[in-house]
Design an enzyme around this catalytic site. Structure first.
Site, PDB file in Angstrom:
ATOM      1  N   ASP A  72     -10.667   4.036  -1.418  1.00 43.66           N
ATOM      2  CA  ASP A  72     -11.095   2.493  -0.542  1.00 43.66           C
ATOM      3  C   ASP A  72     -12.474   3.133  -0.389  1.00 43.66           C
ATOM      4  OD1 ASP A  72      -8.845   2.191   0.415  1.00 43.66           O
ATOM      5  OD2 ASP A  72      -8.994   2.967   2.390  1.00 43.66           O
TER       6      ASP A  72
ATOM      7  N   ASP B 145       1.004  -1.529   0.074  1.00 43.60           N
ATOM      8  CA  ASP B 145       0.017   0.136  -0.316  1.00 43.60           C
ATOM      9  C   ASP B 145       0.673   1.159   0.093  1.00 43.60           C
ATOM     10  OD1 ASP B 145      -1.579   1.466   0.174  1.00 43.60           O
ATOM     11  OD2 ASP B 145      -2.639   0.820   2.161  1.00 43.60           O
TER      12      ASP B 145
ATOM     13  N   GLY C 140      -5.349   3.561  -8.012  1.00 43.89           N
ATOM     14  CA  GLY C 140      -5.293   3.392  -9.213  1.00 43.89           C
ATOM     15  C   GLY C 140      -4.354   4.518  -9.824  1.00 43.89           C
TER      16      GLY C 140
HETATM   17  C1  GLA Z   1      -5.510   2.133   3.061  1.00 44.13           C
HETATM   18  C2  GLA Z   1      -5.994   1.027   1.700  1.00 44.13           C
HETATM   19  C3  GLA Z   1      -6.927   0.395   3.013  1.00 44.13           C
HETATM   20  C4  GLA Z   1      -6.275  -0.559   3.573  1.00 44.13           C
HETATM   21  C5  GLA Z   1      -5.925   1.073   4.841  1.00 44.13           C
HETATM   22  C6  GLA Z   1      -5.300   0.159   6.161  1.00 44.13           C
HETATM   23  O1  GLA Z   1      -6.530   3.048   3.306  1.00 44.13           O
HETATM   24  O2  GLA Z   1      -6.311   1.492   0.775  1.00 44.13           O
HETATM   25  O3  GLA Z   1      -7.787  -0.456   1.851  1.00 44.13           O
HETATM   26  O4  GLA Z   1      -5.506  -0.793   3.853  1.00 44.13           O
HETATM   27  O5  GLA Z   1      -4.974   1.655   4.180  1.00 44.13           O
HETATM   28  O6  GLA Z   1      -4.305   1.572   6.761  1.00 44.13           O
END
Ligand code: GLA
Length: 523
Positions: free
Chosen positions: A347, A287, A326
């Protein structure tokens, strides 16, 4: 006023003897006034502060404040991970410091009110946000450098990371974030693995039990990442999940910190990949988060390639899930860095607006999805309570037609029969997992509320989704000639009603519930 100002005054006094008498008198008045004033009036909060809050798992969450005090007014900014946010409504009155920070943007903005009492070089501070318990901690003075990211490390030249051969159909499993966020631990993961088996989810094809953010602890003396108090033994946990015939996933960031402020893999990519492999990890979600403080968006490819290579070097089959929302049309380069799937959006959240905005937008990039390399419109919210069953059926149907990864995000231990029936509908899952992985196409709908999509399947049949985005039920029809099946005797299987519908004439029409779907497989 701080100590320096007071000592300057003292110096003044020593050197006043040759000054005019009225000046000496003025000084005396000021000194008396100051002496009588409460201590807080001598406090200058200007400077850099770190607010350290124990997370309860052995870690501390650090938020940095740059405060500027001008009389009773407080301005400045807050630095949290990759975010820098301006302070609003700041004041320091009668010994109480108060300011507001708004994280994120509407409608998901979170307004946090900080309130504290300076005590010497510390501030006893509480932060309060709607719907959350107040968080208490201490802010201490620190240097501005403490809030800066570590120095930039060079990136490798770009090359194609060879395909790892995994995820030939979209990955299916479960992820902890949507339901549990930071409240995930070893015992919960074990009980979710148990429920995955006992609920029939495993039987339906769900295989990965994925731990998202907040499992991380500090690095040891050799720089190895450790798990925190919530996860006493990752290897033992992986063994347990494997003993159920399931696979286990984990989460990290290419930045120094994850999105929740935990330890990331920055500068430790190979070392962490090795650790994950040694624990028996089968899936990594990686991430972007605080990597944005070091690298530019157009450097993501090199950043993600680094971990793609590191995973490959371990020799263990590990599904590689890119999560960078993305940015930079990842669907065009995700395969090259070794990605098996890549998030295509920000998200998701458990409401119709988020679902339809994310879901239908995917149709435009559906052609970039292919066996082993999938567009990932984010995890499922089915069963989390924020949507109707029609909306959850739309969620499942759309994700299946998109050949999206199916990562349940609910509490599998307590799901209702209705939720289970949506998640384990084998005829819908079969569309998602179809071996040809042909892209879904929109055949009508555009920006309208009735959207018709089709996907050609391995056995020559065609999946058709009639989606109703309107707030009332509506009749939606599909022309059968356009499906490439014309001239044959056609039978439609309704994949939610589990009935066969003989088709006659040139079109099929269904009354579709508001926010609902009719999903057919036409043979
Ligand atoms: C980001 C990701 C989420 C999750 C959080 C965790 O927002 O997009 O899917 O993994 O981090 O902190």
């Amino acid at each position: 006023m701080n100590a320096i100002h007071v000592s300057e005054m003292r110096r003044c006094r020593v050197s006043t003897s040759h000054r005019p008498r009225f000046l000496r008198f003025a000084w005396l008045l000021a000194f008396l006034a100051l002496g009588a004033a409460p201590a807080w009036t001598q406090t200058d909060l200007t400077g850099f502060w770190v607010f350290r809050v124990p997370t309860g798992d052995g870690n501390f969450r650090e938020t940095f404040f740059e405060l500027k005090q001008d009389g009773e007014a407080i301005t400045g900014k807050v630095v949290f991970g990759s975010r820098e946010v301006a302070i609003t409504d700041g004041s320091f009155k009668n010994g109480t410091l108060e300011f507001v920070v708004t994280y994120g943007t509407a409608p998901q903005a979170r307004r946090v009110v900080y309130q504290g009492t300076p005590q010497g070089e510390k501030i006893a501070l509480t932060s309060e946000a709607p719907g959350r318990n107040p968080i208490k901690g201490t802010a201490e003075r620190t240097k501005p450098e403490a809030a800066l990211p570590p120095p930039r490390l060079p990136l490798p030249d770009l090359h194609d990371v060879p395909d790892n051969g995994l995820a030939r159909t979209p990955p299916m499993g479960w992820n902890s974030w949507n339901k549990f966020a930071g409240k995930i631990d070893d015992a919960t993961v074990r009980s979710i693995a148990d429920a995955m088996v006992s609920s029939g989810m495993k039987q339906a094809g769900y295989a990965y039990v994925n731990i998202d953010d907040t499992w991380e602890g500090p690095r040891d003396a050799q720089g190895n990442i450790t798990s925190n108090l919530k996860f006493p033994d990752m290897k033992a946990l992986a063994d347990y999940v494997h003993s159920k015939g399931l696979k286990i996933g984990i989460y990290s960031s290419p930045g120094p910190k994850t999105c929740a402020g935990y330890e990331g893999s920055y500068g430790h990519e190979e070392q962490d990949a090795k650790t994950f492999a040694a624990w028996g990890i089968d899936y990594l979600k990686y991430d972007w988060c605080s990597a944005s403080r070091i690298y530019k968006n157009d450097e993501m490819q090199g950043v993600y390639q680094k971990m793609g290579d590191a995973l490959r070097k371990t020799g263990r089959p590990i599904v590689y899930s890119l999560c960078q929302y993305g940015i930079g049309d990842v669907w065009k380069w995700g395969t090259g860095v070794g990605g098996n799937l890549w998030r295509t959006t920000g998200d998701i959240s458990d409401n119709w607006k988020a679902l339809q905005t994310i879901g239908f937008r995917q149709l435009a990039i559906a052609s970039y999805t292919k066996a082993g390399h999938w567009n990932d419109p984010d995890m499922l919210e089915i069963g989390n309570g924020g949507m109707t069953v029609d909306e959850y059926r739309t969620h499942m149907s759309l994700w299946a037609l998109l050949a999206a990864p199916l990562l349940a995000g609910n509490d599998l231990r307590s799901m209702s029969e209705e939720t289970k029936s949506v998640l384990t509908n084998s005829e819908v899952i079969a569309i998602d997992q179809d071996l040809d992985a042909k892209p879904v196409e929109r055949i009508s709908g555009g920006e309208g509320t009735a959207v018709v999509v089709v996907r050609h399947l391995h056995d020559g049949s065609v999946a058709v989704g009639l989606f109703n985005r309107a707030d009332q039920p509506q009749e939606i029809s599909v022309q059968l000639e356009g499906l490439g099946l014309a001239g044959k005797k056609l039978v439609a299987r309704d994949l939610w009603r589990h009935t066969d519908i003989p088709l006659s004439g040139n079109s099929y029409q269904a009354l579709v519930a508001s926010h609902g779907v009719a999903l057919l497989r036409i043979r």
